[in-house]
Design a protein around this motif. Sequence first.
Motif, PDB file in Angstrom:
ATOM      1  N   ASP A  17       0.797  -1.215   0.000  1.00 13.53           N
ATOM      2  CA  ASP A  17       0.000   0.000   0.000  1.00 13.53           C
ATOM      3  C   ASP A  17       0.835   1.272   0.000  1.00 13.53           C
ATOM      4  N   GLY A  18       2.116   1.173  -0.200  1.00 15.56           N
ATOM      5  CA  GLY A  18       2.955   2.358  -0.257  1.00 15.56           C
ATOM      6  C   GLY A  18       3.588   2.722   1.067  1.00 15.56           C
ATOM      7  N   TRP A  19       3.138   2.134   2.168  1.00 15.42           N
ATOM      8  CA  TRP A  19       3.743   2.374   3.472  1.00 15.42           C
ATOM      9  C   TRP A  19       4.809   1.325   3.716  1.00 15.42           C
ATOM     10  N   GLY A  20       5.716   1.614   4.619  1.00 11.55           N
ATOM     11  CA  GLY A  20       6.701   0.624   5.014  1.00 11.55           C
ATOM     12  C   GLY A  20       7.883   0.551   4.081  1.00 11.55           C
ATOM     13  N   TYR A  54       7.001  -6.050  -8.280  1.00 10.79           N
ATOM     14  CA  TYR A  54       6.546  -5.371  -7.065  1.00 10.79           C
ATOM     15  C   TYR A  54       5.795  -4.115  -7.472  1.00 10.79           C
ATOM     16  N   MET A  55       4.616  -3.952  -6.906  1.00 11.03           N
ATOM     17  CA  MET A  55       3.754  -2.834  -7.265  1.00 11.03           C
ATOM     18  C   MET A  55       3.155  -2.228  -5.998  1.00 11.03           C
ATOM     19  N   GLN A  56       2.987  -0.913  -6.001  1.00 12.41           N
ATOM     20  CA  GLN A  56       2.320  -0.220  -4.903  1.00 12.41           C
ATOM     21  C   GLN A  56       0.991   0.332  -5.404  1.00 12.41           C
ATOM     22  N   VAL A  57      -0.040   0.183  -4.591  1.00 17.57           N
ATOM     23  CA  VAL A  57      -1.329   0.811  -4.867  1.00 17.57           C
ATOM     24  C   VAL A  57      -1.536   1.826  -3.749  1.00 17.57           C
ATOM     25  N   VAL A  58      -1.367   3.094  -4.087  1.00 22.29           N
ATOM     26  CA  VAL A  58      -1.395   4.168  -3.093  1.00 22.29           C
ATOM     27  C   VAL A  58      -2.758   4.853  -3.140  1.00 22.29           C
ATOM     28  N   LYS A  59      -3.379   4.961  -1.976  1.00 25.18           N
ATOM     29  CA  LYS A  59      -4.700   5.590  -1.888  1.00 25.18           C
ATOM     30  C   LYS A  59      -4.550   7.104  -1.775  1.00 25.18           C
ATOM     31  N   GLY A  64     -10.270  12.539   4.938  1.00 23.66           N
ATOM     32  CA  GLY A  64     -10.379  11.227   5.546  1.00 23.66           C
ATOM     33  C   GLY A  64     -11.075  10.173   4.694  1.00 23.66           C
ATOM     34  N   ARG A  65     -11.464  10.502   3.474  1.00 23.64           N
ATOM     35  CA  ARG A  65     -12.138   9.549   2.588  1.00 23.64           C
ATOM     36  C   ARG A  65     -11.248   9.235   1.394  1.00 23.64           C
ATOM     37  N   VAL A  66     -11.298   8.001   0.946  1.00 26.85           N
ATOM     38  CA  VAL A  66     -10.527   7.599  -0.226  1.00 26.85           C
ATOM     39  C   VAL A  66     -11.240   8.108  -1.473  1.00 26.85           C
ATOM     40  N   ILE A  67     -10.533   8.890  -2.275  1.00 25.04           N
ATOM     41  CA  ILE A  67     -11.146   9.436  -3.493  1.00 25.04           C
ATOM     42  C   ILE A  67     -10.569   8.798  -4.757  1.00 25.04           C
ATOM     43  N   GLY A  68      -9.509   8.004  -4.598  1.00 24.29           N
ATOM     44  CA  GLY A  68      -8.922   7.347  -5.754  1.00 24.29           C
ATOM     45  C   GLY A  68      -7.679   6.581  -5.360  1.00 24.29           C
ATOM     46  N   THR A  69      -7.140   5.866  -6.318  1.00 23.62           N
ATOM     47  CA  THR A  69      -5.902   5.133  -6.096  1.00 23.62           C
ATOM     48  C   THR A  69      -4.941   5.388  -7.245  1.00 23.62           C
ATOM     49  N   ARG A  72       1.630   2.249  -8.832  1.00 26.86           N
ATOM     50  CA  ARG A  72       3.037   2.488  -9.156  1.00 26.86           C
ATOM     51  C   ARG A  72       3.741   1.143  -9.280  1.00 26.86           C
ATOM     52  N   VAL A  73       4.260   0.841 -10.447  1.00 33.89           N
ATOM     53  CA  VAL A  73       5.053  -0.376 -10.635  1.00 33.89           C
ATOM     54  C   VAL A  73       6.490  -0.034 -10.257  1.00 33.89           C
ATOM     55  N   ILE A  74       6.963  -0.612  -9.177  1.00 39.78           N
ATOM     56  CA  ILE A  74       8.307  -0.329  -8.687  1.00 39.78           C
ATOM     57  C   ILE A  74       9.320  -1.213  -9.420  1.00 39.78           C
TER      58      ILE A  74
END
Length: 182
Positions: A17-20, A54-59, A64-69, A72-74
């Motif tokens: 998810d893009g964290w870590g 490896y791919m990231q899907v960043v929200k 406070g609401r998810v409006i899109g994603t 990113r292909v790393i």
Amino acid sequence: MLKTRSQSDQPPALTSDGWGGHREALIEVYGKVPPYNGRGRPPTRKRPQPDWQYMQVVKQRENGRVIGTETRVIYGNKLLTPALLGEHTAYVERTILTTRHMNGRLVRKTLGFSKQRHMLQAACIWEDVVYNFARHVKTLRLEVNDGHRRWRPRSPAMAAGLTDHTWTIKELLIVVPVPVNT
């Protein structure tokens, strides 16, 4: 990552998810130092390999609401990797949520955190063993329709063929799992 490294020299296809620090962990565990071509200083830093996926899907959030994603292909092919992995983090987030529910040391904003790394590792190993051997997982159950019941519950270890029954906590405490140090 170290657990999967013992089974293969190739990292698994991974979505986060893009964290870590997944990117750094992949390089640390699976990266290889390029061969020395005889000119200049010999390389010392590990590098990613061309066949990784490896791919990231960043929200993206707003109020406070998810409006899109954003995908990113790393590592990997920009077209094939999203098709292989799917452009969502449902599996990753479900695993993280289950882990946080079962292991109080991983809950966000808690006073029950681990002060020593080996204690966190012990708690994580215990959570893994309980989840895989002592819990029924609804999505793994088998339909039997034998007259008095419709479903036969199974644990992940039963589904993988490692055991023939769901273990009790007493059984788990008698058979102590020894972690592999790598």
